[in-house]
Write a protein that holds these residues in place. Structure first.
Motif, PDB file in Angstrom:
ATOM      1  N   HIS A 122     -10.716 -41.066  29.774  1.00 28.08           N
ATOM      2  CA  HIS A 122      -9.581 -40.890  30.328  1.00 28.08           C
ATOM      3  C   HIS A 122      -9.637 -40.037  31.737  1.00 28.08           C
ATOM      4  O   HIS A 122      -8.886 -40.175  32.686  1.00 28.08           O
ATOM      5  N   HIS A 126      -9.140 -40.513  35.853  1.00 29.96           N
ATOM      6  CA  HIS A 126      -8.129 -39.500  36.801  1.00 29.96           C
ATOM      7  C   HIS A 126      -8.861 -38.861  37.923  1.00 29.96           C
ATOM      8  O   HIS A 126      -8.454 -38.623  39.000  1.00 29.96           O
ATOM      9  N   HIS A 135      -5.275 -46.447  37.160  1.00 31.68           N
ATOM     10  CA  HIS A 135      -4.750 -45.618  36.090  1.00 31.68           C
ATOM     11  C   HIS A 135      -3.321 -45.042  36.435  1.00 31.68           C
ATOM     12  O   HIS A 135      -2.570 -44.959  35.704  1.00 31.68           O
ATOM     13  N   HIS A 139       0.672 -43.956  34.827  1.00 32.13           N
ATOM     14  CA  HIS A 139       1.316 -42.926  35.122  1.00 32.13           C
ATOM     15  C   HIS A 139       2.674 -42.917  35.963  1.00 32.13           C
ATOM     16  O   HIS A 139       3.579 -42.189  36.127  1.00 32.13           O
ATOM     17  N   HIS A 219       1.225 -34.266  30.247  1.00 33.42           N
ATOM     18  CA  HIS A 219      -0.026 -35.257  30.781  1.00 33.42           C
ATOM     19  C   HIS A 219       0.940 -36.063  31.664  1.00 33.42           C
ATOM     20  O   HIS A 219       0.219 -36.508  32.690  1.00 33.42           O
TER      21      HIS A 219
HETATM   22 ZN   LIG Z   1      -3.802 -40.198  32.221  1.00 37.89          ZN
END
Ligand SMILES: [Zn+2]
Ligand SMILES: [Zn+2]
Length: 298
Positions: A122, A126, A135, A139, A219
């Motif tokens: 993960h 990012h 990713h 988000h 997050h």
């Molecule tokens: Zn994430």
């Protein structure tokens, strides 16, 4: 020659292995629909925040992406991670197929280690600009609820599976551990993305062990330093251990803005065609690791 899983007399874990291999799809589907239903009802009865986008449209598009990913994974990797664990066991590949350990210990250790791998993966999604492009589909959701938990770009889903395969080949986990891990990851991902109200005391105790919705919501903040926190999906241990833990969002859970500042158009952030094209749309932005600049005075 070490005594490994294959040399042992049939025991509880081996017969459990057989059971979970036979009923793997049923177990996973039942767990998925069960947890999804519980979270969906909980979100209606006790929502944490008011959603900003029309729920029906968002759900229709997020769930369509989940269906697409499920079909794609089945076509590309019909045996999935469980099949890879069975192959490793048959060929004696990986740590736990070579080192003699108690069965229960290799199950528990494998589930924990695989969770650690997902945490690191993960962070990588990012940090690396090309992976962040993928990713950011997760988000760019402007709301945070149970459907966000399964909303990932198909290429991210395929890469995740390949990373999982690599981890399984190195680790050689029991088949049972992989099924437990897959079911847990799926269930906790829906739980910790839930737009649900948990009593604050319950959140405080629960997050000593697992990632709660309030913990993971941080997050999904639009603030970069908050997005760079709480990468764990299942155990909260990893964020605490590696220094990425952040307790609460600065603006509070009700007022915080969810999503990415540069992606607020529903055509890109809600509708399925926009979601599929999002990684290839525009620039990587200045978020990923080699685009950041030192900030002084903070
Ligand atoms: Zn994430
Ligand atoms: Zn998330």
């Amino acid at each position: 020659m070490p005594r490994t899983h294959n040399d042992r007399q049939p025991d509880t874990v081996s017969s459990m292995d057989e059971f979970v291999t036979t009923y793997e799809t049923t177990i996973r589907l039942a767990a998925f629909f069960g947890v999804f239903l519980v979270m969906a009802v909980w979100e209606v009865l006790a929502p944490r925040r008011t959603l900003t986008q029309p729920k029906t449209t968002r759900w229709l598009n997020n769930i369509s992406l989940v269906v697409l990913n499920t079909v794609l994974l089945r076509l590309l990797f019909p045996a999935a991670a469980v099949g890879m664990a069975a192959l490793c066991s048959a060929r004696q590949w990986g740590l736990f197929n070579q080192v003699a350990t108690q069965d229960w210990l290799s199950v528990v250790a494998s589930v924990i280690i695989l969770d650690g791998v997902i945490y690191l993966q993960h962070i990588m999604f990012h940090a690396v600009p090309a992976f962040w492009r993928l990713h950011r589909v997760h988000h760019a959701d402007m709301d945070f609820d149970v459907t966000t938990g399964a909303r990932f770009h198909p290429v991210e889903i395929i890469l995740s599976m390949l990373i999982k395969f690599a981890a399984i080949i190195l680790l050689g986990p029991p088949v049972l551990a992989v099924v437990i891990f897959e079911v847990l990851l799926n269930a906790t991902s829906m739980f910790n993305h839930g737009n649900v109200r948990l009593p604050l005391w319950a959140d405080r105790y629960l997050r000593l062990l697992i990632v709660t919705p309030d913990m993971h919501r941080v997050h999904h903040s639009h603030l970069e330093h908050e997005t760079n926190s709480n990468f764990g999906f299942n155990l909260s241990l990893w964020d605490r251990l590696f220094g990425t833990y952040r307790d609460q969002p600065e603006d509070g859970h009700i007022n915080m803005i969810i999503g990415i500042d540069t992606w607020r158009d529903p055509a890109h952030c809600v509708m399925l065609p926009g979601l599929l094209l999002l990684p290839f749309n525009g620039k990587a932005g200045d978020y990923a690791i080699n685009r950041r600049t030192w900030k002084h005075g903070k």
